[in-house]
Design a protein around this motif. Structure first.
Motif, PDB file in Angstrom:
ATOM      1  N   GLN A 174       0.814  -1.217   0.000  1.00  0.00           N
ATOM      2  CA  GLN A 174       0.000   0.000   0.000  1.00  0.00           C
ATOM      3  C   GLN A 174       0.853   1.276   0.000  1.00  0.00           C
ATOM      4  OE1 GLN A 174       0.671  -2.094   2.467  1.00  0.00           O
ATOM      5  NE2 GLN A 174      -0.550  -1.650   4.262  1.00  0.00           N
ATOM      6  N   ASP A 183      -5.736   3.147   3.661  1.00  0.00           N
ATOM      7  CA  ASP A 183      -5.693   2.203   2.557  1.00  0.00           C
ATOM      8  C   ASP A 183      -4.459   2.398   1.687  1.00  0.00           C
ATOM      9  OD1 ASP A 183      -8.345   1.313   3.215  1.00  0.00           O
ATOM     10  OD2 ASP A 183      -9.039   3.224   2.384  1.00  0.00           O
ATOM     11  N   ARG A 184      -3.904   3.604   1.754  1.00  0.00           N
ATOM     12  CA  ARG A 184      -2.811   3.904   0.829  1.00  0.00           C
ATOM     13  C   ARG A 184      -1.894   4.942   1.454  1.00  0.00           C
ATOM     14  NH1 ARG A 184      -2.680   2.781  -4.354  1.00  0.00           N
ATOM     15  NH2 ARG A 184      -4.885   2.266  -4.335  1.00  0.00           N
TER      16      ARG A 184
END
Ligand SMILES: Cc1cc2nc3c(=O)[nH]c(=O)nc-3n(C[C@H](O)[C@H](O)[C@H](O)COP(=O)(O)OP(=O)(O)OC[C@H]3O[C@@H](n4cnc5c(N)ncnc54)[C@H](O)[C@@H]3O)c2cc1C
Ligand code: HEM
Ligand code: SF4
Ligand code: SF4
Lengths: 850, 295
Positions: free
Chosen positions: A177, A278-279
């Motif tokens: 990620q 998430d990233r």
């Protein structure tokens, strides 16, 4: 030919930019066994990363292209060029291995006697480590990131200057990620995204991700310190606005502790925070490739940031069999890169007689000189006869001359006049020159002989020439542009020392005059130290003892005094003057505080030595006393005024500090707008556009304002323009009236736009010509005065013709006899242009009334 | 390669570095000129005793009439000077300065030219139009003197595109925040999103009053609901968020509207000044023509 991707090769080429591609294609044509190793999954990553549709330019036009394997290159769209290269590389049968990052190169032969490389690493605290590396003879073993290896007799380094992004060091930092680049912010939806790093890249990414609320991203930016001090003002403002609008969260003084799928853990000011994530987009700067290259046995010319590897005329580094070409070798233009790729393979293949492709360009440079010599003889002539060039190699001389000029002057010819702008350095290769030291009497001169240099004041301070210099006899001079001079000093330590010594001595003579000879100054010069002062850093503190004197070499200083507990602005001291003389003369404590307005270089002279000099030179003492008297007068004037109108002094201080903060401390000419007079008609912008190809170089509304005094977004024509620092074709110059301008050779790379701290450069296409104004007035044809809107420009543009985006900035209306159009066209007198000498009067003028 | 610095100390083209407004340009040069012209006109008028009586038909009348007509034509040329950007030296500030002061001296010149004879005819029409131009100009000077400071203070370093962008950004947030709401409450938000113009009519711009502003109505309604909810327990956090956004939008709207309002006032008078100038030139032509044809 079948592809062979491991084992042993004659040549291993590292990096598939224009330089590496050209080398590999030529090796393939010559039928040499070779492999092209590329880190990324595609060829030529630097060009691959240009923005979509960028028009790539093929400068310099005069240079012929020599590329192996029929590799062609002409100006065109990024996509087209990459596609052509792709097919040509395949057709030429180049042995390419993608996703092959080289991580180490070592010799496999015996230790080379006496070939030991010292690698110096400087640490944050200023100390440094020295490591020694014994070089081993070729063939070389190249380790790849995936653990495999190849070996080769010769290695061609063509890895460019991009370097590697700094990596996340925390646990999980290598997870899927985490990414180090953001190609398309629109590609992510409904994600919790953390951007790490508060520089321009990080801020721009964060803003891009949050720009469209419909994407539903929850974006947080993490900054290690409390302030976003490395980012541009405009970016920081946009970020704050986005935060205030609730689109972005900001965490300062925070660092990442761990990253796991779906989550991130941060160390914040108030302890640990765990959040959905998430990233992660890490934009923490890039490490220059130097460390890696050095570890392979390639020595650099010096420890300077600008230094390049030491290379022979055949691009061979200090590690035998390792060659360096392209941007990493100091040649950042695509054409140069490709030519070198071709040439280096010729050299490796034994064709040592090959003349470089820039030969005709250099021939033209030397054509006007007396005596018929070949290019290499001329280079050697200059190198051996001008002392600061002595330490250069033949290859360095070639590169150096591309950016410099050699000229013959007849006895008596004026080389430059007092007050002319100019930041180039001159070296005397033959003959001598005369310096007119007395502005009132041209007959009083000081001679300078063969071997020495002049013009160093303009080079160092960025200010105008201090004296007229003419040829004493017929002479041959080399004029070294500022960028070439900086690279020279970075490459040759002896040149740097020599320039510093000469500038110190001459600036002392020039500032203190009084007929001082180098002998008089010997003691003081021995005590002199050049120091770099950060913007805002204090060199003298009011009330403290200390008697060193400071000469300001470059940048400028602000003098302040505490009155009733508040700092009051007293004076602005530009480069070329001195501060700190009062304490030496009267022996008292410092009477005021002096701090740097912008990053500055000062020469610190020890007080004791200086006092000896004063004792020996009563003239000098008298001069300094006179100077001191006028400065004390200003101090007491301000102090007296403080009692009668405190508000005025406060306003004066406020305005002066505001102007200094907005770059006037390094400006030579800046547009100011008095917002008590500005009616917002934008006639200044319209006039700018109408007198410059239809594009305005100023944004009137944008920029900072203080007490109704507005500094619009428009070029300050800095003493040392930041924009010039990194321009591949060297397209930015200082013109004859001091303006900083960009010429037609601009390739539109945008480096200058990124480097200008004031955000005044725009990248744009020149719109088509408008119909005549009268037809607009009478028949409403065309868009009217000012910059045409994009819709109109698009409609009128001839279809199918590619207009490149280039860097656009203020040229101070050079060449227009009326002077700057913005000022001429202002109906109310709100727009004025000032130089730093005048801005103090602006701070005072017309403002006492309220 | 571009020419390098020539080494010549070329002086910069002249530029105006004097920090003076157009009224006091060059130490009020044009005010003085205008005063001298007016004084001369009055002196000549007073010292001569034309027969049968003062007016356009006398020698002095001709003189003043010619000066006045030429002056009017020259005063109109500022519209061209402002828009034709030539490369040579000129200063629009100097033009404005001369325009204002010489324009005002026309009051004296033209009034004396009439010899105080006015009536219902094309001659007096020209005079009245001229006075309309001059008075509107006078108002313009008044606006130029007072409004810039307000414009600057209200702007507070924000540019007009930034102000509009801020409102758009708040709209986007309101839109998202309204998604989970019921129809009735969402309709209130829609009122702010759809029923709200920024500039509005000329009247609204000038008065700064926007009584049916959608955002204002939404704000009042949501405020009422939230207050009621607070009285009877806890307010719905989704609604308090909406309330917060509506308040922010009200502030952003107020700033943008003040900005547009002040800019309108800085320009509006020109919509009288310029058309009246055209009318004046037409009337002037008619005046001169009739004088020569029917006199
Ligand atoms: C935005 C922008 C616009 C520009 N526009 C122009 C223009 O219009 N005209 C022009 O002439 N110049 C232009 N330039 C300059 C030009 O692109 C570069 O100077 C040129 O690409 C340098 O070529 P190179 O072959 O030396 O290195 P690069 O092109 O940088 O290529 C280096 C390659 O090596 C790879 N690599 C790096 N490390 C390793 C490793 N350890 N192992 C394996 N592979 C590795 C990289 O992935 C990359 O593909 C521009 C530059 C920029 C940034
Ligand atoms: C009969 C006399 C006059 C005529 C024909 C005249 C005509 C004009 C015209 C054509 C313009 C150009 C407007 C534009 O293009 O934007 C103008 C501008 C202007 N006039 Fe006059 N005018 C007259 C008298 C005056 C007087 C008496 C004053 C002030 C007391 C005045 C103040 C101004 C000002 C301030 C401007 C705006 C300048 C600018 O912003 O560029 N005018 N006038
Ligand atoms: S463009 Fe920016 S860096 Fe370059 S001279 Fe102008 S203000 Fe300075
Ligand atoms: S002028 Fe700017 S954009 Fe143009 S080439 Fe130079 S650095 Fe790049």
């Amino acid at each position: 030919m079948g592809q062979q991707l491991s084992g042993h090769f004659r040549i291993a080429i590292v990096g598939s930019g224009p330089a590496g591609l050209s080398a590999a294609a030529h090796a393939a044509t010559l039928g040499l066994s070779h492999v092209l190793l590329e880190k990324t999954a595609h060829l030529s990553d630097t060009i691959f990363k240009y923005q979509k549709g960028k028009h790539v330019m093929a400068t310099p036009a005069a240079l012929v292209l020599r590329a192996g394997g029929g590799l062609a290159f002409a100006a065109g769209k990024r996509e087209g060029i990459l596609a052509t290269w792709q097919t040509m590389i395949a057709a030429a049968g180049v042995n390419v291995r993608l996703n092959a990052e080289v991580t180490a190169i070592t010799g496999t032969g015996d230790p080379i006697p006496g070939s030991i490389q010292k690698i110096v690493t400087r640490k944050r605290d200023g100390s440094s480590d020295v490591r020694e590396l014994q070089r081993l003879a070729p063939p070389y073993r190249l380790k790849l990131a995936d653990g495999s290896e190849v070996t080769a007799d010769a290695v061609v380094f063509a890895i460019g200057l991009q370097g590697n992004p700094n990596r996340m060091a925390c646990p999980g930092g290598d997870g899927p990620q985490v990414q180090y680049q953001l190609d398309d912010p629109a590609a992510y939806n409904d994600e919790h995204i953390f951007v790490i790093g508060g520089g321009d890249a990080g801020i721009e990414n964060a803003l891009g991700l949050a720009a469209d609320a419909a994407q539903g991203n929850i974006v947080t930016i993490i900054n290690r310190s409390a302030e976003f001090s490395t980012a541009k003002d405009a970016n920081v403002k946009a970020l704050m606005a986005a935060r205030d609008a609730g689109r972005i969260s900001i965490m300062t003084e925070a660092s990442t502790r761990a990253i796991e799928p779906g989550w991130i853990t941060l160390d914040g000011r108030d302890g640990e925070v765990r959040a959905r994530c998430d990233r992660v987009i890490a934009r923490m700067g890039a490490a220059p490739p130097r460390g890696f290259v050095e570890a392979c046995g390639v020595e650099f010319a010096s420890n300077d940031r600008l230094a390049y590897p030491k290379l022979s005329a055949m691009f061979e580094s200090t590690a035998p069999g390792i060659f360096v070409v392209g941007a990493l070798a100091g040649y950042p233009l695509i054409k140069h890169c490709m030519n070198q790729g071709h040439d280096v393979v010729e050299f490796i293949n034994g064709n040592t007689a090959l003349k470089p492709a820039d030969e005709p360009i250099l021939e033209a440079k030397f054509a006007g000189l007396p005596g018929r010599r070949s290019v290499s003889d001329w280079l050697e002539y200059l190198r051996s006869r001008v002392s600061i060039l002595n330490g250069m190699s033949a290859l360095q001389m070639r590169e150096f001359m591309l950016d410099s000029e050699a000229r013959a002057y007849a006895a008596g010819a004026v080389i430059f006049e007092r007050s002319a702008p100019g930041s180039s350095l001159f070296g005397i290769a033959d003959g001598d020159v005369l310096v007119e030291v007395d502005p009132t009497n041209a007959a009083i001169t000081v001679p300078l002989g063969q071997g020495t240099i002049f013009g160093e004041v303009g080079l160092i301070s960025g200010r105008r020439r201090g004296a007229t210099i003419r040829a004493g006899s017929d002479c041959i001079l080399v004029e070294i542009s500022r960028s070439a001079a900086l690279r020279l000093m970075a490459a040759v330590a002896a040149a740097e020392r020599e320039v510093t010594r000469i500038t110190t001595q001459r600036s002392l003579q020039q500032i203190f005059k009084s007929g001082l000879t180098p002998d008089d100054l010997a003691g003081v010069i021995a005590s002199a130290r050049v120091e770099t002062i950060r913007a805002g850093q204090t060199i003298i503190t009011e009330g403290e003892s200390g008697d060193d004197i400071f000469i300001i070499r470059s940048g400028s200083m602000v003098v302040e005094k505490a009155i009733a507990g508040k700092p009051v602005f007293l004076n602005y001291v530009p480069a070329g003057s001195f501060v700190g003389e009062m304490a030496v003369i009267d022996g008292g404590p410092r009477s005021a505080t002096v701090r740097a307005a912008v990053k500055s270089d000062v020469i610190r002279l020890a007080g004791t030595q200086f006092r000896d000099l004063l004792a020996a030179k009563p003239d000098l003492l008298a001069r300094l006393r006179a100077e001191m008297a006028s400065r004390s007068q200003l101090n007491s004037f301000i102090e007296a005024k403080k009692d009668s109108f405190g508000g005025v002094v406060e306003m004066y201080t406020g305005v002066a500090n505001f102007l200094v903060d907005n770059g006037l401390g390094e400006a030579t000419d800046v547009l100011l707008i008095d917002e008590k007079l500005c009616v917002g008609c934008d006639n200044c912008e319209k006039a700018c556009a109408d007198s410059h190809d239809g594009l305005s170089r100023l944004d009137r509304e944008a920029g900072r304002t203080y007490a109704h005094l507005h500094v619009p977004t428009s070029c300050r024509h800095c003493e040392h323009p930041h924009c010039m620092a990194d321009c591949p074709p060297n397209a930015i110059h200082r013109g004859p009236t001091g303006e900083v301008t960009i010429d037609d050779s601009c390739i539109g790379c945008g480096n200058c736009q990124r480097n200008c701290p004031y955000g005044v450069i725009r990248m744009d296409k020149v719109p088509p010509k408008k119909p005549w104004l009268i037809s607009w007035l009478l028949f409403g044809q065309g868009p009217g005065p000012g910059e045409p809107d994009r819709k109109w420009a698009y409609k009128q543009s001839p279809k199918g013709v590619e207009v490149p985006k280039k860097a656009i900035k203020c040229d101070m209306c050079s060449g227009q006899s009326g002077g700057p159009a913005c000022v001429r066209a202002c109906p109310t007198g709100a727009a004025i242009r000032v130089s730093p000498e005048q801005f103090l009067s602006v701070a005072l003028l017309n403002r006492d009334a309220d | 390669m571009a020419a390098r610095a020539s080494g010549k100390a070329i002086a910069r083209a002249p530029r105006d570095t004097a920090h003076e407004g157009f009224l006091t340009h060059k130490r009020s040069r044009w005010l003085k000129v205008a005063l001298v012209i007016s004084a001369l006109a009055i002196a000549i008028y007073a010292l001569t005793d034309p027969a049968p009586r003062p007016g356009g038909g006398t020698v002095v009348g001709y003189l003043l009439g010619t000066i006045g007509a030429l002056l009017i034509l020259w005063l109109s040329l500022i519209g061209l000077r402002k828009r034709i950007i030539t490369r040579g030296p000129y200063s629009l500030k100097a033009w404005t300065s001369a325009h204002v002061w010489l324009g005002l001296s026309l009051i004296v010149i033209a009034t004396l030219h009439t010899g105080f004879q006015l009536g219902w005819n094309v001659h007096s029409l020209a005079y009245v139009l001229m006075m309309i131009v001059i008075l509107s100009g006078l108002y313009g000077v008044f606006a130029y003197a007072r409004l810039p400071e307000q414009l600057s203070a209200n702007r507070n370093e924000a540019t007009q595109p930034q102000m509009l962008e801020a409102i758009r950004a708040l709209d986007a947030q309101l839109d998202t925040a309204a998604q989970p709401l019921g129809k009735e409450e969402a309709d209130l938000v829609r009122l702010s999103l759809e029923g709200c113009t920024i500039g509005g009519s000329l009247w609204q711009r000038l008065t700064g009053r926007y009584p049916d502003c959608g955002n204002g109505r939404a704000l009042t309604a949501v405020q009422a609901i939230v207050t009621a909810q607070r009285h009877s327990g806890k307010a719905d956090p989704r609604l308090t968020q909406i309330l917060f956004l509506l308040e922010r939008k009200a502030a952003a709207l107020a700033q943008a509207r003040r900005h547009i309002g002040i800019k309108t006032r800085l320009e509006l008078w020109l919509y009288i000044h310029v058309p009246a100038t055209f009318a004046l030139i037409a009337a002037l032509a008619a005046h001169i023509l009739t004088v020569f044809l029917y006199w």
